[in-house]
Design an enzyme around this catalytic site. Structure first.
Site, PDB file in Angstrom:
ATOM      1  N   TYR A  29      97.344  32.425  26.927  1.00  0.00           N
ATOM      2  CA  TYR A  29      96.811  32.582  28.281  1.00  0.00           C
ATOM      3  C   TYR A  29      95.953  33.825  28.483  1.00  0.00           C
ATOM      4  CZ  TYR A  29     100.526  29.178  29.009  1.00  0.00           C
ATOM      5  OH  TYR A  29     101.347  28.083  28.905  1.00  0.00           O
ATOM      6  N   SER A 101     107.824  31.503  28.801  1.00  0.00           N
ATOM      7  CA  SER A 101     107.270  30.161  28.688  1.00  0.00           C
ATOM      8  C   SER A 101     106.710  29.935  27.276  1.00  0.00           C
ATOM      9  CB  SER A 101     106.208  29.934  29.769  1.00  0.00           C
ATOM     10  OG  SER A 101     105.852  28.567  29.856  1.00  0.00           O
ATOM     11  N   TYR A 102     105.408  29.666  27.135  1.00  0.00           N
ATOM     12  CA  TYR A 102     104.848  29.446  25.794  1.00  0.00           C
ATOM     13  C   TYR A 102     105.179  30.638  24.891  1.00  0.00           C
ATOM     14  CZ  TYR A 102     101.585  27.485  22.367  1.00  0.00           C
ATOM     15  OH  TYR A 102     101.021  26.925  21.248  1.00  0.00           O
ATOM     16  N   TRP A 149      99.376  21.727  33.576  1.00  0.00           N
ATOM     17  CA  TRP A 149      99.265  22.709  32.488  1.00  0.00           C
ATOM     18  C   TRP A 149      98.047  22.409  31.617  1.00  0.00           C
ATOM     19  CZ3 TRP A 149      99.793  22.413  27.041  1.00  0.00           C
ATOM     20  CH2 TRP A 149      99.902  23.647  26.402  1.00  0.00           C
ATOM     21  N   ASP A 241     113.943  25.970  37.307  1.00  0.00           N
ATOM     22  CA  ASP A 241     112.885  25.926  36.297  1.00  0.00           C
ATOM     23  C   ASP A 241     112.850  24.546  35.646  1.00  0.00           C
ATOM     24  OD1 ASP A 241     110.896  26.730  34.487  1.00  0.00           O
ATOM     25  OD2 ASP A 241     112.404  27.252  32.990  1.00  0.00           O
ATOM     26  N   HIS A 276     109.774  28.424  37.501  1.00  0.00           N
ATOM     27  CA  HIS A 276     109.117  28.754  36.243  1.00  0.00           C
ATOM     28  C   HIS A 276     108.124  29.905  36.407  1.00  0.00           C
ATOM     29  CE1 HIS A 276     108.193  28.067  32.091  1.00  0.00           C
ATOM     30  NE2 HIS A 276     106.909  28.185  32.360  1.00  0.00           N
TER      31      HIS A 276
END
Length: 556
Positions: A29, A101-102, A149, A241, A276
């Site tokens: 990101y 997250s990622y 996403w 989440d 999230h």
């Protein structure tokens, strides 16, 4: 990397030559966008505390070379990055990983390769745990998550990246932004594929959306196994989440089967009332107080301080007190306080059943006969998404949201308890047993448990979905026989919530939650290929012979 691809990192180093312990996060990101890393920890504070902090663009994103494909290269690239770090003169040979997250999943994938020097992890809301079940839930496609996403977080930036090499693609940028703004319209497309925001931008932006919509990842293919992880992890999860249950399952898997005694013994879990990527004291339409905020966790410390105590203990061998604290810390909503446990799920719970009757929900067993309740899917007017564990556009509020608007629809069944005269504490995994008959060969059962406040607000606590054509989890659909009654289990995931005196429980049952999940076609044909959605009429039975019921883990 081992194949010659170069990845770009920003390095925050303490003053002086070192060597220093190192903290690494790997992001798709944009490493230069501060909140990507700072959501988990304050990099400057950690650098001032003596840690070198590394933020890296993963392969094929922003300034890093190569082609991006979700998670495909992150295990090897994580290994190679840590190998590179350990060789730097300013690294003391000890590396920890952090991120949300990622960036949480890249930690687990790197750890599965067991790179020398990797000492500890701190994954915050890791997508899909180990099995990649972030794409589907209960056999339904998580359309809202994947579309939001794929377009908002991935496609737009990828168009800009490619336009640097091919200026003709600058024209695609405005189109990609319009795709994001018109995502609701795109999600109603039939057939769903080809998916213009991905397939028709900049020569095609990757195959995984199409593969997911065609259920080529179902059942989920494990990305790693708990038995491959040999370093301890401080896991963070959120009750609201979209990856909640996977994080809880990952914790129990690591405690039971990680590759080392240290990993099994020291791995810990923190669960807040968060959605999230957010860890504030208010979520959706519910305020949980400052104790819930990552700025003042349990009136003790902020999230950076908690990370620092974790990494000081693991990388520096300091006694920070963290190992003497409860293994599991959960925020109990309703009473809005943190509780500590030695295990998850807590061993002190008792399973209690709440049978459904004609509009009611109680502890009393149903006797005698009763007419089934009817719920439907109207193809052009599905029940709209309102709250829950979402990762979608800003117009879809995450977390607890008043469900009154949906409860007033005639395609939503409502079952309500009497007002409680004592607190009802629910901690653990919630489920719903349904006896259902459909007039089509496939349909969905969507369930929400709500807390009805004395002022009339109906705030969702947990929910679940089951696509009946995939009720047994098989890769190939097992279609229904129209009119036949099926007993099915809907997994509503886990919670920690106190229903206070004067509050009531309410269970909602319907056949859609759109666009969070794709609409069931009713025919067994995937929305990827379908040209129509069939109207669906379903019957929910709740008599003595078919006791549909809510299952709650209750703490005495």
């Amino acid at each position: 990397m081992r194949d010659g691809v170069e990845l770009v990192s920003d390095v925050y180093r303490p003053a002086g030559d070192g060597p220093h312990p190192v903290l690494l996060t790997r992001t798709p990101y944009d490493r230069t966008f501060p909140t990507n890393a700072f959501h988990a920890i304050d990099l400057l504070a950690m650098a001032l505390a003596g840690y070198a902090c590394i933020v890296q663009d993963v392969r094929g994103r922003f300034e890093s070379e190569g082609d991006f494909e979700t998670y495909t290269h992150d295990a090897d690239d994580g290994f190679d990055t840590i190998e590179w770090l350990v060789a730097q003169p300013w690294c003391d040979g000890r590396v920890g990983m952090f991120g949300t997250s990622y960036m949480a999943q890249t930690q687990m994938l790197a750890a599965s390769r067991r790179p020398p020097g990797l000492t500890a992890l701190a994954p915050f809301q890791s997508p899909g745990g180990s099995t990649g079940n972030d794409r589907y839930r209960g056999g339904a496609l998580q359309l809202g998550l994947l579309a939001s996403w794929g377009v908002g977080a991935i496609a737009i930036a990828e168009v800009l990246r490619r336009a640097k090499a091919d200026p003709s693609l600058w024209l695609e940028f405005a189109a990609a932004v319009d795709d994001s703004d018109n995502l609701d319209e795109h999600m109603r497309r039939l057939p769903l594929l080809p998916w213009p925001p991905i397939d028709e931008r900049a020569g095609g932006l990757g195959p995984q959306f199409d593969q997911t919509a065609r259920f080529e990842f179902y059942p989920p293919v494990p990305r790693f196994a708990a038995s491959e992880i040999e370093v301890p992890a401080l896991l963070f999860a959120g009750w609201h989440d979209c990856f909640l249950q996977a994080d809880l399952d990952l914790f129990t898997a690591l405690k039971a089967g990680a590759a080392s005694d240290e990993a099994r013994r020291l791995t810990r879990l923190v669960v807040g009332p968060w959605s999230h990527g957010m860890s504030a004291g208010a979520v959706g339409e519910q305020a949980f107080g400052m104790r819930a905020s990552s700025l003042l966790l349990d009136m003790k410390e902020n999230i950076t301080r908690l990370h620092k105590r974790w990494f000081d203990a693991r990388l520096l061998g300091k006694d920070t007190g963290i190992d003497a604290e409860p293994t599991v810390k959960v925020f109990v909503m309703g009473e809005n306080r943190w509780r500590g446990f030695d295990a998850w799920p807590p061993p002190s719970t008792t399973e209690e059943w709440f049978p459904l009757a004609d509009g009611s929900l109680s502890r009393d067993a149903v006797t005698g006969a009763a007419e089934p309740s009817v719920f439907r899917l109207e193809p052009d007017d599905p029940v709209p998404t309102r709250g829950g564990g979402l990762l979608m556009g800003a117009q879809y509020i995450r977390g607890p949201v008043d469900q009154l608007r949906n409860e007033q629809r005639d395609d939503v069944l409502v079952f309500t308890s009497e007002a409680l005269d004592a607190p009802l504490t629910v901690i653990g995994r919630v489920g719903f047993t349904a006896f259902v008959a459909a007039e089509t060969v496939d349909t969905d059962v969507v369930v929400k448990l709500c807390d009805i406040h004395p002022d009339g607000r109906s705030l969702n606590v947990v929910d679940g979905i089951l696509r009946l054509g995939r009720r047994n989890g098989a890769a190939a659909p097992e279609l229904l026989t129209p009119g036949e009654v099926y007993e099915v289990e809907v997994d509503m995931w886990s919670t920690a919530h106190v229903f206070l005196p004067g509050h009531r429980l309410r269970l909602l049952v319907c056949a859609s939650d759109f666009p969070r999940y794709d609409r069931n076609t009713g025919s067994g044909v995937l929305t990827a290929d379908a040209t129509e959605i069939l109207p669906q009429v379903n019957r929910l039975y709740h008599d003595a012979d078919h006791p549909s019921r809510l299952r709650l883990p209750v703490v005495s």
